[in-house]
Design an enzyme around this catalytic site. Structure first.
Site, PDB file in Angstrom:
ATOM      1  N   ASP A 142      14.669   6.671 -13.522  1.00 55.98           N
ATOM      2  CA  ASP A 142      14.742   5.574 -14.748  1.00 55.98           C
ATOM      3  C   ASP A 142      15.284   6.254 -15.895  1.00 55.98           C
ATOM      4  OD1 ASP A 142      13.063   4.498 -12.869  1.00 55.98           O
ATOM      5  OD2 ASP A 142      11.710   3.608 -14.228  1.00 55.98           O
TER       6      ASP A 142
ATOM      7  N   GLU B 279      17.384  -1.186  -8.237  1.00 55.29           N
ATOM      8  CA  GLU B 279      16.080  -1.441  -7.590  1.00 55.29           C
ATOM      9  C   GLU B 279      16.001  -2.771  -8.206  1.00 55.29           C
ATOM     10  OE1 GLU B 279      14.032   2.386  -9.196  1.00 55.29           O
ATOM     11  OE2 GLU B 279      13.012   0.929 -10.248  1.00 55.29           O
TER      12      GLU B 279
END
Length: 895
Positions: free
Chosen positions: A469, A546
């Protein structure tokens, strides 16, 4: 390499515990894993490893674990303290006493060796979560500050400690995901009570002669044109002189195709000064190279290289290493939008993959389990696995090399791995306590060194994501890159899986992480305009690292394995209730509220559990098909969809969402929707503008294609027919027609069937898709998007399909010779047989698993026949695959 010499000798007392009769490793060049463990809490056994690591210590009251690697919870399951199926049933996982894991635990094993003149012994670790003290025969081999980090693998010389009888004791310390470099779970599922603490990878003992080899590295350089130009292969391995005197070494190498063929050998002699190391480098040319391709594009020929060392005045081979590799090249580019594209052997390669997870307790999969996982993935038409912070074991990489599946390993999000000051998502109230120390940078670099060394030669590895992330800071990035360089890393390094920022050392990642993770309608993926500034977030443009609609509900047969009757009923009776088998509590994903709100609006309130599950599978199917089709169709768009990682492939435990097949390897709506959209050649319906797209994901198929379109109402009346002929080229997609006029007079849901034919010579059916479509589709409120979902302001209405007239389907089935069942179905009715599903069961009515199907959860036109084959994945033995009956059901088809 980390070595540590200890010059202490002592007498060994007679052991009270039986030592395995066989010598663990005998001749030099052998390596063996510690095969089993005795396990006990330090609260019971104490902490004096000087005593615990001596032979003769009585461990009869300890837990006896018959496997070589396991976390504490995994070990206790193997020892019979817990049963996995019971832990996973209902909310039993909550009831495990986590306090027992707040103290260190001891792993202990006794073994025999046969030390001889010139023999050197090493203890090799590959992953202990996440800190450990190591003692052997009463002496300390490593401290917890040395053996720190769940991915740190080190080699300790123990020559001066070993004897004929040996006792090894490893004290593992409690793992904290926020403060240790571990294998965390973020919000994927509830956390295990032990936080994954333990010897989760093998600990090995290696014996060599006077000189030792480190693992071999392989560098490949392909020529042009690929199949005919020579390829150069460079083999590298560090050689250590372990003696305090010069040693003359003869290195013998052999290079050969695994499938058989010409052998290439060589020999080199050199002298090493006392206690020195050199890098042995050998370069060979392969004149007629066999090129390795991903499965969707070609074959996977592999080569094997071996290297053996002979030392002067030593009568046996001193050490030996071998490696299997493939000839392929992986590169990346950034387009004008800063979107990442992978290239395999110079060809642009659209990544269509999913995020993988191991078992919740990191219990090792068998080779057949990994083979089945990869077989399912390829059956879907996918080509890549993303391994976020779960880089697994070497056997997975070997299986992927053989299967032709690309792997994208990398570090994980949401914990210590990304504890940067600029990470706004760290847990509160004290994120600063997680920030990296000087010691942490060293642990992270050593983790990278070990993992990169394990992966370096594997043809299946497409790259490494050093961030998820968030991107690593400059010091961490530098440490990672230096470690990768040290093992001659040849494939791309990607700074993170998001577009939040980047290090100047890597540049932009070219990936986006804008969601969704919860339910969105099929049109979400096709609604790509405007495709700037995140306004359309996860829609089909760029590289989505994702994303998914949060689907993957198991069928009833699986739900019964892990939910009580009341919990199953709550799925439809209490649509907003928190469900333990969703994500970790608290999180945005602990209930099915968003999903169920859509189901109630689109399909009507369920009348019972069976009705609910039928509507669930319809929702799951259309969600995954639309996502995969949109991304594959937009491959050549103005802003292309360069890659997609579906969130997620599978579950770490029996879950209610985020999977393409369930924990028990049963596939349902989400699987077959994705499979329908993932065909190598496909005709796809675009939901927003009602267009038909022709997709060709092959590398060598082209020519004339014909697409037959028919729209049928729910009463079996054909309301529109059309045929379009188009020319397709490899690795392209294109819009071939509009269906706007087909829906001008539609007032209730209709079915749309697309038949794709190879129109060259004898026509061959390449693909078949049936969609259910409303006049007014779902309307998204993009301006109110959150990181995990985009809300819907108006839902499509499919409730009329609940009133479909019943359809009768005739079925015949016959067993094949090689773990196959051939089934032919015919719709005998005047209305579509909607969403027909098939199950293969044995004589006891139990599902025959694993199994793949040509097609499933399909819709048959009136009078239409369809032949379907079910088969066992390769490697499944016939005696374990005993189908007896085929069970048929459907939305309007009686069971």
């Amino acid at each position: 390499m980390h070595t540590k010499k200890t010059a202490v000798s002592f007498s060994i007392a007679a052991g009270l515990q039986t030592i395995n009769a066989a010598v663990l490793v005998a001749a030099p060049r052998q390596t063996a894993a510690i095969p089993s463990w005795d396990l006990q809490s330090s609260a019971v056994a104490g902490n004096d490893l000087g005593i615990l690591s001596r032979t003769g210590f009585d461990t009869t009251s300890w837990h006896h674990v018959p496997v070589s690697r396991c976390t504490l919870m995994g070990c206790l399951i193997e020892a019979g303290v817990y049963t996995e199926s019971e832990l996973f049933y209902s909310d039993n996982l909550r009831k495990v006493d986590a306090n027992q894991f707040l103290v260190p635990w001891i792993y202990r094993h006794q073994f025999l060796l046969d030390p001889g003149p010139g023999h050197h012994y090493f203890l090799q670790t590959h992953g202990i979560s996440s800190r450990a003290d190591i003692f052997l025969n009463g002496r300390q081999v490593a401290t917890a500050s040395e053996q720190a980090g769940s991915y740190v693998g080190l080699s300790y010389e123990i020559t001066n400690i070993v004897g004929k009888e040996n006792a090894l004791a490893i004290r593992v310390y409690p793992t904290d995901y926020y403060r240790d470099f571990a294998l965390g779970w973020a919000d994927w599922n509830p956390w295990p009570a032990d936080n994954g603490t333990g010897v989760w990878r093998d600990v090995e003992v290696k014996v060599t002669g006077p000189v030792m080899l480190e693992p071999m590295r392989v560098l490949t350089h392909l020529g042009t044109p690929l199949e005919t130009a020579p390829a150069n292969v460079t083999l590298k391995a560090k050689v250590h002189n372990l003696e305090a005197k010069p040693v003359t070494v003869t290195a013998s190498g052999l290079l050969t195709p695994v499938a058989g063929g010409r052998l290439t050998g060589w020999e080199q002699t050199f002298t090493l000064a006392p206690l020195t190391t050199t890098d042995l480098v050998l370069t060979k040319t392969i004149t007629n190279p066999k090129i390795w391709w991903p499965a969707q594009w070609g074959a996977q020929p592999l080569y094997k290289a071996t290297l053996t060392l002979h030392a002067s005045d030593f009568h046996h081979p001193s050490d030996h290493v071998e490696v299997t590799f493939g000839l392929r090249a992986v590169t990346t580019t950034l387009n004008a939008h800063n979107d990442l594209t992978f290239h395999i052997n110079t060809r642009p390669f659209q990544v269509i993959g999913a995020g993988y997870t191991p078992n919740l307790f990191l219990r090792s999969s068998s080779q057949s389990d990994w083979d089945t996982t990869l077989a399912y993935l390829l059956d879907l038409g996918f080509n890549t696995l993303r391994l976020e912070g779960k880089t697994e074991h070497p056997w997975l990489y070997a299986a992927a090399d053989k299967a032709g599946v690309m792997l994208l390993p990398g570090w994980e999000c949401c914990d210590k791995w990304e504890a940067w000051e600029y990470n706004a998502d760290l847990p509160q109230p004290e994120p600063a306590s997680m920030y990296w120390s000087d010691e942490d940078y060293g642990i992270a670099a050593r983790s990278m060194l070990h993992e990169a060394g394990m992966m370096q030669a594997h043809a299946s590895v497409a790259g490494f994501l050093i961030g998820s992330d968030y991107w690593p800071d400059e010091w961490a990035t530098r440490g990672y890159l230096e470690a990768l360089q040290a093992v001659d890393w040849q494939v791309p390094v990607v700074g993170s899986a998001s577009g939040r920022g980047f290090s100047d050392l890597t540049g932009p990642s070219g990936m986006k992480m804008e969601g969704p993770y919860d339910w969105v309608p099929p049109g979400y993926w096709w609604d790509t305009e405007p495709a700037a500034g995140g306004e359309r977030r996860g829609a089909a443009f760029g590289f989505g690292s994702e994303l998914g609609a949060g689907v993957g509900t198991p069928e009833l047969e699986s739900l019964r394995e892990f939910l009580t009757g009341e919990e199953m009923e709550s799925l439809w009776r209490s649509p907003g209730r928190s469900q333990f088998h969703m994500s970790r509590e608290p999180s945005e994903f602990e209930s099915r509220e968003i999903y169920n709100a859509a189901l109630w609006k689109r399909w009507g309130a369920p009348t019972g559990l069976e009705d609910y599950l039928m509507k669930v599978q319809l929702m799951d199917y259309e969600a995954t098909r639309a996502q995969v089709e949109a991304y594959t169709a937009m491959w050549n768009a103005k802003r292309p969809a360069t890659g997609m990682i579906y969130w997620m492939l599978n579950n770490a435990w029996p879950g209610l969402h985020w999977s393409l097949w369930d924990y028990y390897m049963r596939s349902a709506g989400s699987y077959f929707g994705a499979k329908s959209g993932g065909k190598l050649e496909n005709a796809a319906l675009e939901y927003v503008r009602r267009e038909v797209w022709l997709v060709n994901r092959s590398l060598d198929k082209g020519g004339t294609r014909k697409v037959e379109v028919e729209v049928m109402d729910m009463h079996g009346m054909s309301v529109y027919k059309s045929t379009v002929v188009a020319t397709t080229a490899p690795n392209t997609s294109q819009k071939i027609m509009s269906l706007e006029e087909a829906f001008l007079d539609v007032t209730e849901p209709v079915f749309v069937r697309l038949l794709l034919w190879d129109a060259q010579g004898r026509e061959q059916l390449l693909g078949r898709n049936v969609y259910w479509v409303c006049q007014d589709e779902d309307v998204l409120d993009w301006d109110k998007s959150e990181w995990y979902v985009t809300p819907v302001s108006k839902y499509a209405d499919y409730t009329a399909l609940n009133g479909l007239a019943p359809a009768q389907v005739a079925v015949s089935a016959a067993k094949g010779k090689t773990n196959t069942v051939d089934i032919v179905l015919e719709n005998l009715s005047g209305v579509p047989a909607f969403f027909v599903s098939l199950r293969l069961v044995d004589t006891q009515g139990r599902d025959v698993l694993p199994v793949t199907w040509d097609d499933n959860y399909f819709t048959l036109w009136p009078g239409e026949s369809l032949a379907v084959q079910a088969k066992a994945p390769k490697g499944v033995s016939k005696d374990k695959w005993q189908p007896s009956r085929v069970l048929v059901g459907g939305k309007n088809v009686g069971k």
